[in-house]
Design a protein around this motif. Structure first.
Motif, PDB file in Angstrom:
ATOM      1  N   ILE A 150     -10.442  -6.362  -5.534  1.00 36.71           N
ATOM      2  CA  ILE A 150      -9.155  -6.447  -5.853  1.00 36.71           C
ATOM      3  C   ILE A 150      -9.010  -5.050  -6.937  1.00 36.71           C
ATOM      4  CG2 ILE A 150      -8.421  -8.607  -5.598  1.00 36.71           C
ATOM      5  CD1 ILE A 150      -8.553  -8.805  -8.711  1.00 36.71           C
ATOM      6  N   LYS A 151      -9.971  -4.448  -7.154  1.00 37.23           N
ATOM      7  CA  LYS A 151     -10.118  -3.133  -8.067  1.00 37.23           C
ATOM      8  C   LYS A 151      -9.437  -2.221  -7.185  1.00 37.23           C
ATOM      9  CE  LYS A 151     -12.956  -5.056 -11.800  1.00 37.23           C
ATOM     10  NZ  LYS A 151     -14.264  -5.059 -12.418  1.00 37.23           N
ATOM     11  N   GLU A 152      -9.606  -2.185  -5.997  1.00 34.51           N
ATOM     12  CA  GLU A 152      -9.398  -1.006  -5.088  1.00 34.51           C
ATOM     13  C   GLU A 152      -7.949  -0.741  -5.191  1.00 34.51           C
ATOM     14  OE1 GLU A 152     -10.574   0.581  -0.798  1.00 34.51           O
ATOM     15  OE2 GLU A 152     -10.884  -1.578  -1.246  1.00 34.51           O
ATOM     16  N   GLN A 153      -7.588   0.295  -5.132  1.00 32.71           N
ATOM     17  CA  GLN A 153      -5.959   0.327  -5.272  1.00 32.71           C
ATOM     18  C   GLN A 153      -5.169   0.278  -4.113  1.00 32.71           C
ATOM     19  OE1 GLN A 153      -5.165   4.465  -6.561  1.00 32.71           O
ATOM     20  NE2 GLN A 153      -2.793   4.311  -6.302  1.00 32.71           N
ATOM     21  N   MET A 154      -3.975  -0.166  -4.174  1.00 33.30           N
ATOM     22  CA  MET A 154      -3.416  -0.740  -3.307  1.00 33.30           C
ATOM     23  C   MET A 154      -2.028   0.185  -3.363  1.00 33.30           C
ATOM     24  SD  MET A 154      -3.440  -4.841  -2.637  1.00 33.30           S
ATOM     25  CE  MET A 154      -3.860  -5.575  -4.218  1.00 33.30           C
ATOM     26  N   VAL A 155      -1.344   0.609  -2.095  1.00 32.69           N
ATOM     27  CA  VAL A 155      -0.185   1.411  -2.009  1.00 32.69           C
ATOM     28  C   VAL A 155       0.795   0.910  -1.210  1.00 32.69           C
ATOM     29  CG1 VAL A 155       0.489   3.794  -1.340  1.00 32.69           C
ATOM     30  CG2 VAL A 155      -1.719   3.589  -2.211  1.00 32.69           C
ATOM     31  N   PHE A 156       2.092   0.885  -1.456  1.00 32.80           N
ATOM     32  CA  PHE A 156       3.227   0.667  -1.142  1.00 32.80           C
ATOM     33  C   PHE A 156       3.864   1.569  -0.338  1.00 32.80           C
ATOM     34  CE2 PHE A 156       7.726  -0.295  -0.734  1.00 32.80           C
ATOM     35  CZ  PHE A 156       7.811  -1.536   0.069  1.00 32.80           C
ATOM     36  N   MET A 157       4.010   1.478   0.870  1.00 31.82           N
ATOM     37  CA  MET A 157       4.771   2.641   1.804  1.00 31.82           C
ATOM     38  C   MET A 157       5.899   2.136   2.407  1.00 31.82           C
ATOM     39  SD  MET A 157       1.208   3.900   3.529  1.00 31.82           S
ATOM     40  CE  MET A 157       1.631   5.451   4.152  1.00 31.82           C
ATOM     41  N   GLU A 158       6.846   2.840   2.283  1.00 25.92           N
ATOM     42  CA  GLU A 158       8.414   2.615   2.698  1.00 25.92           C
ATOM     43  C   GLU A 158       8.782   3.465   4.145  1.00 25.92           C
ATOM     44  OE1 GLU A 158      12.404   0.995   0.943  1.00 25.92           O
ATOM     45  OE2 GLU A 158      11.516   2.564  -0.191  1.00 25.92           O
ATOM     46  N   TYR A 159       9.409   2.585   4.788  1.00 21.60           N
ATOM     47  CA  TYR A 159       9.796   3.546   6.101  1.00 21.60           C
ATOM     48  C   TYR A 159      11.317   3.441   6.502  1.00 21.60           C
ATOM     49  CZ  TYR A 159       4.741   4.424   6.966  1.00 21.60           C
ATOM     50  OH  TYR A 159       3.562   4.705   7.033  1.00 21.60           O
ATOM     51  N   PRO A 160      12.245   3.714   5.689  1.00 25.17           N
ATOM     52  CA  PRO A 160      13.731   3.574   5.885  1.00 25.17           C
ATOM     53  C   PRO A 160      14.079   4.348   7.209  1.00 25.17           C
ATOM     54  CG  PRO A 160      13.362   5.336   4.290  1.00 25.17           C
ATOM     55  CD  PRO A 160      12.190   4.806   4.655  1.00 25.17           C
ATOM     56  N   GLU A 161      13.134   5.328   7.713  1.00 28.54           N
ATOM     57  CA  GLU A 161      13.478   5.669   9.223  1.00 28.54           C
ATOM     58  C   GLU A 161      12.121   5.459   9.932  1.00 28.54           C
ATOM     59  OE1 GLU A 161      16.153   6.683  10.329  1.00 28.54           O
ATOM     60  OE2 GLU A 161      17.347   6.639   8.356  1.00 28.54           O
ATOM     61  N   PRO A 162      12.221   5.295  11.286  1.00 28.83           N
ATOM     62  CA  PRO A 162      11.159   5.149  11.927  1.00 28.83           C
ATOM     63  C   PRO A 162       9.928   6.216  11.713  1.00 28.83           C
ATOM     64  CG  PRO A 162      12.986   4.613  13.513  1.00 28.83           C
ATOM     65  CD  PRO A 162      13.442   5.291  12.123  1.00 28.83           C
ATOM     66  N   PHE A 163       8.766   5.929  11.705  1.00 31.35           N
ATOM     67  CA  PHE A 163       7.597   6.970  11.418  1.00 31.35           C
ATOM     68  C   PHE A 163       6.849   6.937  12.827  1.00 31.35           C
ATOM     69  CE2 PHE A 163       3.427   8.197  10.504  1.00 31.35           C
ATOM     70  CZ  PHE A 163       3.470   9.493   9.944  1.00 31.35           C
TER      71      PHE A 163
END
Length: 275
Positions: A4-17
């Motif tokens: 769990i020490k590994e960094q986690m990233v939140f990614m948001e896609y308001p438009e389709p990617f």
């Protein structure tokens, strides 16, 4: 998945990617990450491992995986080059054009067939759709194409996870429970009941194997999520606090500072000022 020490990233896609990668150099995802939308990942040629909280899934030519919103995952490549087709989308884009009943059927593969193998005919249809999607910003066409692709995936051959008999370590079990119940208040009693182990044994094993308490571990998982979400100003600190299962904003701030040495407000200011 247990570190769990590994960094986690939140990614948001308001438009389709949408991205079709043709015979490109394979790239590992450096971090565990999660996002608010759905993900369709189709391996046309090559191989990768997709690491999810429940298991590892091996993707070879002609296979796919579907990732539900807020599911933590990471990709590890197995070949030097690959051809892949990726779509990240928020279901809101489909809600504009489909009834609730139709939407439920369209998204059905995410719950009933999240990992499978496609026929050659289905792959060729998907490649044609991918080429069309790369050239358009028409939201109606994008929504209809996503629905058509999911329909093709729904007819595919189901596959089982790559390592169904992998060892289930205690910290991995706790990690998975917290990740799937992030917005809930999790106590030692809750964990012991869910894992079918006594509170004494749970506490003893965590202290012996990981040098910490189960609740500190729980809070660290929650704070890693919070840490990533704080990089997005559109999420208020109060909203993040509730999303991570804290009814008290002051207690959330205290736990965050205990883990990262800064309050959420201090971390957000410093992070955004350094952009």
């Amino acid at each position: 998945m247990k570190n769990i020490k590994e960094q986690m990233v939140f990614m948001e896609y308001p438009e389709p990617f949408i991205r079709l990668q043709k015979s490109e150099k394979s790239v590992n995802m450096p971090y565990l990450h999660f996002h608010e939308g759905h993900e369709i990942y189709i391996m046309i040629e090559g191989a990768v491992n997709y690491i999810l909280p429940d298991d590892t899934y091996e993707l070879n030519s002609g296979t796919f995986i579907l990732i539900n919103p807020f599911t933590i995952h990471k990709k590890v490549t197995k070949t030097d080059v690959y051809t892949t087709f990726l779509i990240n989308f928020n279901s809101n884009i489909l809600k504009k054009y489909f009834t609730d009943e139709a939407l439920k059927k369209i998204l059905n593969p995410f719950s009933t067939l999240p990992y499978g193998k496609l026929s050659e005919q289905a792959i060729q249809k998907i490649l044609k759709l991918a080429s069309r999607l790369e050239k358009t910003k028409d939201k109606v066409m994008i929504a209809m194409s996503i629905a058509e692709i999911l329909h093709l995936l729904d007819k595919s051959e189901p596959l089982r996870s790559t390592h169904p008999d992998a060892e289930e370590t205690l910290d991995k079990s706790v990690y998975e429970y917290v990740a799937n119940n992030l917005d809930k208040r999790i106590t030692l009693d809750t964990l012991a009941s869910e894992l079918y182990i006594s509170k004494q044994a749970l506490t003893s094993q965590f202290q012996k194997n990981y040098g910490t308490s189960p609740i500190y571990f729980v809070n660290r998982v929650k704070m890693n999520f919070a840490h990533s979400m704080l990089l997005y100003p559109e999420f208020s600190i109060e909203r993040i606090s509730k999303y991570c299962g804290f009814n008290s904003l002051s207690y959330f701030s205290k736990v965050f500072k205990d883990v990262f040495g800064q309050t959420p407000s201090e971390y957000r200011r410093s992070a955004l000022n350094n952009e």
